[in-house]
Structures are given as C-alpha cells and as structure tokens.
Design an enzyme around this catalytic site. Sequence first.
Site, short mmCIF file in Angstrom:
data_model
loop_
_atom_site.label_atom_id
_atom_site.label_comp_id
_atom_site.label_asym_id
_atom_site.label_seq_id
_atom_site.Cartn_x
_atom_site.Cartn_y
_atom_site.Cartn_z
N LYS A 1 0.86 -1.19 0.00
CA LYS A 1 0.00 0.00 0.00
C LYS A 1 0.89 1.23 0.00
CE LYS A 1 -4.52 0.78 0.38
NZ LYS A 1 -5.60 -0.16 0.11
N1 GLU Z 1 -7.23 0.04 -3.17
C1 GLU Z 1 -8.02 -1.14 -3.39
C2 GLU Z 1 -8.08 -1.98 -2.14
O1 GLU Z 1 -7.96 -1.48 -1.04
C3 GLU Z 1 -7.59 -1.90 -4.63
C4 GLU Z 1 -6.17 -2.38 -4.63
C5 GLU Z 1 -5.72 -2.95 -5.96
O2 GLU Z 1 -6.51 -3.05 -6.88
O3 GLU Z 1 -4.54 -3.29 -6.05
O4 GLU Z 1 -8.32 -3.14 -2.19
#
Ligand code: GLU
Length: 424
Positions: free
Chosen positions: A114
């Site tokens: 993240k």
């Molecule tokens: N930000 C989204 C989540 O929290 C998607 C992450 C992604 O597609 O890599 O799952």
Amino acid sequence: MSQQNGQGPGEDAGVFQMARQQFNAAADKLGLDDGMRAVLGSCKREFAVNFPVRMDTGDINVFSGYRVQHNVVRGPAKGGLRFHPDVTLDEVKALAMWMTWKCAITNIPYGGGKGGVTCNPKELSMGELERLTRRFATEISPLIGTASDIPAPDVNTDGQIMAWIMDTISMHAGYTDHGIVTGKPISVGGTLGRTEATGRGVMITAREAAKRLGIMLEGARVVVQGYGNVGYWGAYLLQQMGCKIIGASDSRGAIYAEQGLDTYKLLEHKAESGSVVGYEGSEGISDAELLALPCEVLIPAALEQSITRDNAEKIDAKIIVEGANGPTTPEADAILEDQNIMVIPDILANAGGVVVSYFEWVQDIQHLFWEKDDVDNQLESIMTRSFNSVIDASEEHDTSLRTAALLVAVDRVAEAFRMRGVYP
Ligand code: GLU
C-alpha cells in the site's frame, strides 16, 4: 524459530496495532509459532519519501509519501495509493497487511502493499496534482514494478492518476509498461469492469449474506457511509437488485430518505454540488444518526475506524458489508457479535477491486484483452467461492467471519512461507 515482536521501536498503537490484533486472533486459532507470527506480523519493506512539488504560485512545497510491502511470499506486492491529509506510515502499514490477507483469501497470486501521500488533493489544481503524482511515482520507482509491486487506485486517486504513473515509469524505461499499475483508463491498458469492481464485490457479498439469513433483497433497506467509488457502485448495483437506499453520507454530511434515493441522481448531485447533502427530497442528518438508521444492510465505505465502541451498540442493521478497509475496531466487533449482526469483513467484502486489478494485470502482460462478461463472470465466481470458504471456516472453527477470513488467508500465506523456507 525465535521470537521477535515485529513492531519497530517507538511505534505508536494506531491502526497498524488494530490490524495486528486481528491477525493475532487468527494466529492463536491456527497455533502459529512465535517466529511465524513475527514474520507475518511485521512489514517486509517500509519506504518513506519527502519530495518537492512546484505549486502554481511558483512556490515549492515538500510532501511526504510512503510505499509499504507487507509480505510478498505469494507474489508481487499489490495495493492502492491514497492521497489524503490523514495518511501516515502507521496507516499505510495496516492497509498493506490487509492487502496481503485480501489477496490470499481470494487466492490471487499477490502479496500485500500500500502507499499514500499526505496531502489534500481537493486543494490542488490539476497541474499540481499531476506534478505531485509524477514526482511521487519517480520517488517510489525503486520499489514498484510489473513483477515486484503494482499500485492501484484507493481513496482520492483514480484512473487519470494511474495513467500519469504508468506514463512516468514508461518514460524512464523508454517503453510502455502497462502492467506497472492497475485501475487505468481503458485507452491505456485498463480492463473493462474495473471501475465498479469493488462495488460489484460488495453487492455480491451482500447478496450472498442476505441469502444465508433469508433476507429478500427486494425492498431491503441499505445505508451507505461514504459515497465515493465503492459506496456509489455498491449502492447502485444493490438498487438494481431491488434494494432501497435510504441513507448516504460523505465527508461533508449525511442524508436520509425514507422512500429511497436514486443512486445515479445522487451521484450527479454530488458531482455538481460537491456533496450528497442537499439532495432533493432528503433530510440532512448527522453521521451518528446515519449509522443508527434501522436497515437490513449497512455499508461502511469511508475510512478506518468509523464503527467504534462508542457507536456500535446503536447500529440497527442485519448485515454490515465493509466496503472500506478497517472500518470496525476490535472493540466494536465484539459488540456487533453480541448483537448478532453479520459482519462481512473488509478483506472479503471489498476484495472485488483487487481481483479485477489482477485480471487487468494478466491482460496487460499477455496483451490480450477480455470481454466485459468474462471479467464479471470470473469476479462472480471468485467472490462467491471466497465467501463460501469464509462461511465454512467460521462454522468449522466457531468464530466470527472476520477471524474466519483471517484463518483462511493467514494459513495460505504461512503455508507459502513454509514451502519457500528462510533464505539463506
Ligand atoms: N485500493 C483497493 C483496495 O484497497 C484496490 C487495490 C488494488 O486493486 O490493487 O483493495
């Protein structure tokens, strides 16, 4: 294996501590040894950057950003980038850990990552946003890559921002690298069905939960906290199935409409006015009142820790579907369990986004693009299979769905770690 507490010196007990508390509940049930707990309870890589951006005034502002890889034993790190004033390293670490479990529970070949930048994108011009994005992409380029770590949209980031990241990395490489990031516009290697994917997963898990509890979706009352991408699409798709959306909110306020809201018209109203507040035929209420509305399905789709020990008792829903990451604190979880409210945990309920991100990445790598039905059908089968595996685990181990989801996920990551062994 020897013991280590996995938490760095001087770290505060914030949202990462909450993620670890959830992990520890599953680790206890699985009987993980101390070494495995230390590995899975800590983040593999934590990268912090401070970088300058030239503002429209000509001034230079320095912004702080992060990219964290929690665990990569099952594959490249995967997870979004958020642009928000409250972004901290502690928050990004928690979100990265949840991504590891999310990818494991859906059995897609990724680890968890993240990132984020501490900023308020609503106060930036388009030019400033683009320069901030391109510079941040360059700063985290030692970590990200099609085979190593693939970002995606999250809070306040979208397809345009992903396109700038893809372009920036491609300019440095000297060739177009589509697979570096997902959630891109279709014109630059995005997939059909990604924009609504997280909301579609929310709808699928809500539908499956209602089926299990014998609740009819036709006429079921739904309340949505946070009318962003996930909240809107979840609400829209549930409305298509006959649900009545009686409450919605955003960072500026909340509304209630007994007769039900038109989700698309509400989106238009928000686009024009900047908020759901003031929507025709609705009544303005507080966020506390929104969460306490009697309903069949409550969808927290805003930020972490919105359901706490202070408001959990007042919740009057049959099912909570966590569109957001980490909306419920462990104390609130215990209260909701006592109230017999079925909580579909974030790592399952909002996994639709990363699942379709995986489809996008596969298409980019193969340079072969799918029909929309292929995307939706594959998502449907992964989400229902994952939902059923969590229900089965909760029955087998007599635990909440959150602990059950973690049992399935943590066990898969631990098994991969055991098979790979410790290097050297
Ligand atoms: N930000 C989204 C989540 O929290 C998607 C992450 C992604 O597609 O890599 O799952």
